[in-house]
Design an enzyme around this catalytic site. Sequence first.
Site, mmCIF file in Angstrom:
data_model
loop_
_atom_site.group_PDB
_atom_site.id
_atom_site.type_symbol
_atom_site.label_atom_id
_atom_site.label_comp_id
_atom_site.label_asym_id
_atom_site.label_seq_id
_atom_site.Cartn_x
_atom_site.Cartn_y
_atom_site.Cartn_z
ATOM 1 N N GLY A 36 0.772 -1.238 0.000
ATOM 2 C CA GLY A 36 0.000 0.000 0.000
ATOM 3 C C GLY A 36 0.798 1.280 0.000
ATOM 4 O O GLY A 36 0.262 2.349 0.321
ATOM 5 N N HIS A 93 2.139 9.781 -4.308
ATOM 6 C CA HIS A 93 0.862 10.389 -4.671
ATOM 7 C C HIS A 93 0.808 11.853 -4.270
ATOM 8 O O HIS A 93 1.597 12.334 -3.444
ATOM 9 C CB HIS A 93 -0.314 9.622 -4.044
ATOM 10 C CG HIS A 93 -0.401 9.720 -2.552
ATOM 11 N ND1 HIS A 93 -0.938 10.807 -1.900
ATOM 12 C CD2 HIS A 93 -0.042 8.842 -1.573
ATOM 13 C CE1 HIS A 93 -0.918 10.606 -0.604
ATOM 14 N NE2 HIS A 93 -0.363 9.426 -0.369
ATOM 15 N N CYS A 149 3.373 6.380 2.742
ATOM 16 C CA CYS A 149 3.498 6.766 1.339
ATOM 17 C C CYS A 149 4.504 7.907 1.174
ATOM 18 O O CYS A 149 4.905 8.561 2.142
ATOM 19 C CB CYS A 149 2.152 7.209 0.786
ATOM 20 S SG CYS A 149 0.962 5.864 0.575
#
Length: 310
Positions: A246, A250, A268
């Site tokens: 995951g 972004h 992330c």
Amino acid sequence: MGARRSARFLARSAAGVLAAAAVTVGVAVPASAAPLWPGGPDISLPPIPGITAPAPGVPTPPVAPPAPVEAPRGPANFSAPALNPSAGEVVGVAQPIIVRFAAPIDDRAVAERAIDVTTSAGDVAGRFFWFSDSQVRWRPDVFWPANTTVTVTAGDASSTFTVGDAIVTTADDDTKTITVTRNGEVVRTMPTSMGKVGHETPNGTYIVGERFRDMYMDSSTYGVPVDAPEGYRTYVEYATRMSNSGIFVHAAPWSVDSQGVENVSHGCLNVSTEDAKWFFETAQKGDPVVVQNTDGGILNGRDGLGDWQL
């Protein structure tokens, strides 16, 4: 080569023994022959089962060595496995070859011998590693040479794909910066915010996977309810996957002030919308993303996009 040479030597030796035996029995010596010299040994021989001496004066036919038996190239259920990358794809320099069989493989060594990888760059050293009894992967020891054609054959299946430019991304937690190079030249530098305390981004070489123009990121997908203190369900744009666990590069416009300064994400790589769009449009399947200098341990090699840790 040594095994094949030994096999041929033994075959010739065996043939020589058989030929010698045929010549000996061809003498047709009577059962009570006289010694060759006074006091010498009796040369009579016991009969050899299954071998009949030819009649006197009839030449002994040559004895052919046994035909070599070639080892099987693949198991019986090795027909038309699925290959990734598929024919015609263009991938990055970190992309592994993935072979998925229709049924579990009993003899992995035999299966590996039936898989051939050739490239337009000549010999490329690499190795196999098995994810299960029905999936084996092969990757080069170092990144593929850029702009190379690769052909893989496995059983009845074949795929020819292309490795494109060497687009290598490095995310360094010491500088909180992402640097992207193309064929060795820096083409973009982006400030980033990685995983915060308790959610540190693991170190390692990731592989770019699927890309989403927009998506919802949901903590419940890894076991944290959305309504929990650390839960979330967030809409994001220009999401480029770099791990099956995951982790994405972004757009995170809400963390722009932290990018390049501190880590505030759940793992992330947060970047600005402009940088995320550029990366989304530039990165290709199989490109490496190298994360370094974090406190997040090492990316699991069994992640599915973590092959370079194996």
